[in-house]
Design an enzyme around this catalytic site. Structure first.
Site, short mmCIF file in Angstrom:
data_model
loop_
_atom_site.label_atom_id
_atom_site.label_comp_id
_atom_site.label_asym_id
_atom_site.label_seq_id
_atom_site.Cartn_x
_atom_site.Cartn_y
_atom_site.Cartn_z
N SER A 5 0.79 -1.05 -0.02
CA SER A 5 -0.01 -0.07 0.11
C SER A 5 1.16 1.39 0.02
CB SER A 5 -0.63 -0.02 1.33
OG SER A 5 -1.58 1.38 1.63
N TYR A 61 -2.56 -0.71 9.99
CA TYR A 61 -2.70 -0.90 8.70
C TYR A 61 -1.40 -0.16 8.53
CZ TYR A 61 -3.82 -0.81 3.75
OH TYR A 61 -4.38 -1.26 2.89
#
Length: 254
Positions: A138, A151
């Site tokens: 990501s 995350y």
């Protein structure tokens, strides 16, 4: 070009969003697609769509946080030429808003889940004299994003695991790369907005879209096209790399 004929592909989380787009595209290019999903119904729907188009696909109910479950499924698949670690979950919150339970849940799915699949697949690839691994990282693994503590931790781990695998197994003819998307318009985004902003979904969607300098979120199919290149023979010289696909998010947000 970009043929995957005679390739056996394992895709975790292939029942929806990015994983579904990759599954559909890889099957179209000739691969036999094996989807590992917690949501077996979603996986089967993707498989049915692939088979309706004449492709080859199989669905397996599998919780990737369990190494024994992963071992059982991979043994039944038999051969893995390409592994795509796509399964993942999100969490919104800074450090103080991340409970131990939240942290463990994100770690177990996003990090341990990828580790379990790598742990089982790499020896199989060595036996087959090579393979390709693609991990889903990501933009959160490269830049600071507000309220994404757990995350970001998990995706940072994916990035460095990618480098480690690429380094350790380069002489075994195993390539390993990762993709770092910015926001992608998936069912998860729609569900997130409906849950957290039920009264102004459209406004928040536009706000999230505008965080990418290009002015919109990515389509799952756009991520799938990059995945196809990296997993194809045409990318034979590419390993140990992270590919941002972010509408300018990392470099142009200034």
């Amino acid at each position: 070009m970009f043929s995957l004929i005679n390739k056996s592909v394992v895709i975790t989380g292939g029942g929806s969003g990015i994983g579904r787009a990759i599954s559909l595209l890889f099957a179209k290019q000739g691969a036999e697609v094996n989807i590992l999903e917690l949501n077996e119904t979603a996986a089967q729907e993707t498989v049915d769509e692939i088979r309706a188009e004449g492709g080859k696909a199989n669905a397996y109910a599998c919780n990737v946080t369990s190494q024994e479950a992963v071992k059982t499924v991979f043994a039944s698949i038999g051969r893995v030429d390409i592994l795509i670690n796509n399964a993942g979950i999100a969490h919104v919150g800074n450090l103080e808003k991340t409970s131990e339970e939240d942290f463990d849940r994100i770690y177990n799915v996003n990090v341990k889940g990828a580790y379990n699949c790598l742990y089982v697949a790499v020896p199989m690839m060595k036996e087959n004299k090579g393979g390709v691994i693609l991990n889903m990282a990501s933009v959160a693994s490269s830049v600071g994003i507000a309220d994404r503590f757990a995350y970001s931790m998990s995706k940072g781990a994916i990035l460095t695991m990618t480098l480690s695998i690429a380094k350790d197994y380069i002489k075994e003819n195993i390539r390993c790369n990762c993709i770092s998307p910015a926001r992608v318009h998936t069912p998860f985004v729609d569900g997130f907005l409906a849950k957290n902003y039920p009264n102004n979904i459209e406004e928040m969607f536009e706000k999230l879209s505008a965080t990418q300098p290009i002015g919109r979120m990515a389509k799952p199919s756009e991520i799938a096209f990059l995945a196809l290149y990296l997993c194809s023979d045409e990318a034979g010289f590419v390993t140990g790399s992270d590919y941002p696909i972010d509408g300018g998010f990392i470099r142009l947000n200034n």
